[in-house]
Design a protein around this motif. Sequence first.
Motif, PDB file in Angstrom:
ATOM      1  N   ALA A  71      52.474 -25.929  28.255  1.00 38.23           N
ATOM      2  CA  ALA A  71      53.110 -25.881  26.939  1.00 38.23           C
ATOM      3  C   ALA A  71      53.025 -24.479  26.343  1.00 38.23           C
ATOM      4  CB  ALA A  71      52.449 -26.881  26.001  1.00 38.23           C
ATOM      5  N   ILE A  72      54.045 -24.133  25.561  1.00 40.41           N
ATOM      6  CA  ILE A  72      54.065 -22.862  24.840  1.00 40.41           C
ATOM      7  C   ILE A  72      53.453 -23.092  23.456  1.00 40.41           C
ATOM      8  CG2 ILE A  72      55.498 -21.010  23.909  1.00 40.41           C
ATOM      9  CD1 ILE A  72      57.667 -21.851  25.916  1.00 40.41           C
ATOM     10  N   PRO A  73      52.352 -22.434  23.123  1.00 38.05           N
ATOM     11  CA  PRO A  73      51.766 -22.615  21.787  1.00 38.05           C
ATOM     12  C   PRO A  73      52.553 -21.835  20.737  1.00 38.05           C
ATOM     13  CG  PRO A  73      50.484 -21.025  23.034  1.00 38.05           C
ATOM     14  CD  PRO A  73      51.556 -21.526  23.967  1.00 38.05           C
ATOM     15  N   THR A  74      52.819 -22.477  19.607  1.00 34.70           N
ATOM     16  CA  THR A  74      53.504 -21.789  18.505  1.00 34.70           C
ATOM     17  C   THR A  74      52.718 -21.866  17.202  1.00 34.70           C
ATOM     18  OG1 THR A  74      54.754 -23.755  17.809  1.00 34.70           O
ATOM     19  CG2 THR A  74      55.753 -22.356  19.516  1.00 34.70           C
ATOM     20  N   TYR A  75      51.874 -22.889  17.054  1.00 38.68           N
ATOM     21  CA  TYR A  75      51.089 -23.106  15.822  1.00 38.68           C
ATOM     22  C   TYR A  75      51.998 -23.219  14.597  1.00 38.68           C
ATOM     23  CZ  TYR A  75      47.900 -20.806  19.145  1.00 38.68           C
ATOM     24  OH  TYR A  75      47.211 -20.421  20.271  1.00 38.68           O
ATOM     25  N   ALA A  76      53.200 -23.779  14.782  1.00 38.86           N
ATOM     26  CA  ALA A  76      54.213 -23.780  13.716  1.00 38.86           C
ATOM     27  C   ALA A  76      54.132 -24.987  12.788  1.00 38.86           C
ATOM     28  CB  ALA A  76      55.609 -23.712  14.338  1.00 38.86           C
ATOM     29  N   PHE A  77      53.325 -25.981  13.117  1.00 40.45           N
ATOM     30  CA  PHE A  77      53.230 -27.186  12.287  1.00 40.45           C
ATOM     31  C   PHE A  77      52.807 -26.816  10.863  1.00 40.45           C
ATOM     32  CE2 PHE A  77      51.134 -30.995  10.658  1.00 40.45           C
ATOM     33  CZ  PHE A  77      52.048 -31.971  10.983  1.00 40.45           C
ATOM     34  N   PRO A  78      53.431 -27.424   9.832  1.00 40.78           N
ATOM     35  CA  PRO A  78      54.372 -28.558   9.839  1.00 40.78           C
ATOM     36  C   PRO A  78      55.850 -28.163   9.834  1.00 40.78           C
ATOM     37  CG  PRO A  78      53.610 -28.173   7.614  1.00 40.78           C
ATOM     38  CD  PRO A  78      52.917 -27.152   8.471  1.00 40.78           C
ATOM     39  N   VAL A  79      56.159 -26.889  10.071  1.00 40.76           N
ATOM     40  CA  VAL A  79      57.540 -26.389  10.139  1.00 40.76           C
ATOM     41  C   VAL A  79      58.288 -26.692   8.831  1.00 40.76           C
ATOM     42  CG1 VAL A  79      59.549 -26.136  11.653  1.00 40.76           C
ATOM     43  CG2 VAL A  79      57.419 -27.001  12.598  1.00 40.76           C
ATOM     44  N   GLU A  80      57.644 -26.365   7.737  1.00 39.31           N
ATOM     45  CA  GLU A  80      58.246 -26.607   6.419  1.00 39.31           C
ATOM     46  C   GLU A  80      58.650 -25.322   5.712  1.00 39.31           C
ATOM     47  OE1 GLU A  80      55.252 -28.895   4.431  1.00 39.31           O
ATOM     48  OE2 GLU A  80      56.118 -30.813   5.079  1.00 39.31           O
ATOM     49  N   THR A  81      58.026 -24.211   6.075  1.00 42.76           N
ATOM     50  CA  THR A  81      58.278 -22.953   5.376  1.00 42.76           C
ATOM     51  C   THR A  81      58.946 -21.946   6.307  1.00 42.76           C
ATOM     52  OG1 THR A  81      56.159 -21.956   6.008  1.00 42.76           O
ATOM     53  CG2 THR A  81      56.186 -23.344   4.021  1.00 42.76           C
ATOM     54  N   ALA A  82      59.458 -20.877   5.715  1.00 43.22           N
ATOM     55  CA  ALA A  82      60.049 -19.799   6.512  1.00 43.22           C
ATOM     56  C   ALA A  82      59.003 -19.183   7.432  1.00 43.22           C
ATOM     57  CB  ALA A  82      60.643 -18.737   5.588  1.00 43.22           C
ATOM     58  N   GLU A  83      57.762 -19.122   6.964  1.00 43.78           N
ATOM     59  CA  GLU A  83      56.679 -18.581   7.789  1.00 43.78           C
ATOM     60  C   GLU A  83      56.437 -19.464   9.011  1.00 43.78           C
ATOM     61  OE1 GLU A  83      51.973 -17.250   7.371  1.00 43.78           O
ATOM     62  OE2 GLU A  83      53.060 -18.063   5.648  1.00 43.78           O
TER      63      GLU A  83
END
Length: 287
Positions: A71-83
């Motif tokens: 898997a590719i880690p992104t640490y993007a959760f919860p994907v709610e903001t532009a950041e």
Amino acid sequence: MQKNLLRLFPLLLVGLLAISLALIGCSSESKTEYQYISAAELKNKLDAGEDVIIVDIQVEEEFNRHFIKGAIPTYAFPVETAEDRAKLVSTLQEIKTSNAPVIIVCPRGGGGATRTYDYYKGEFVSEDRLFILADGQEQWPYNNLLGSIDNTEDIKQKSESVQIFQPKEAIIQYVSPEQVKSDIENDTDILLIDIQPENDFRKHHIQGSIATYAFPVTSNDDKQKLARILPDVLTSEAPVYVLCPRGRSGAENTLNFLAEQGVDPNRMFIIEGGQAGWPYEELVVTQ
């Protein structure tokens, strides 16, 4: 008076029911439908060695505790903001230079995953390729396919293979029909992208051109047609020659779109005069 009201009451009920059904119908039509893949189905693909891109959006602490190998880690959760969404940008290059299915893994297969799905859809990744892992990482039952922070070699290799996606600004530059003719006759490696509407393309197009039917490249539907050729464009270093009906705004819109998707602007050229100004009938094909 009361009798009249009693007679009207059933009619009012029917009217209210009809309105309710109409509203329900409207809401169901506008609701996005997402594709899911079960843990068993994903395991079968991995066991068979099939090419898949697994995008993990768990926060770093949870990812370090458990992730599906590869898997590719992104640490993007919860994907709610532009950041949050910016953390997904680095995955676009690998996704757009491949035709492999994209499997989105979040903690429980819920809102974070659907927002990631919507993000990729907005970046013109075909929905046919997008899948959410049903029930997410928390319900993944196959421990033999799990990694953790204690075994990070797979993470390192995968992370190093992902190129950073860099949107660029288009340069509007042109190539003459004479140069295109010379390149074709000398078997020079070029990508000839034709954006004419389908009827026009069938009437006349330059031999070897790639049909997209994307003209005028102003709507999302038009851009989605161009997005289908992105893997070929991004994995090639050949010059990109764009042909539209007259070599004007449609071609410029194509250059702008491809540059936004990370294609090097210095590789891209508009064919002067478009199809209408192409003088070499011996290189024209009809269907």
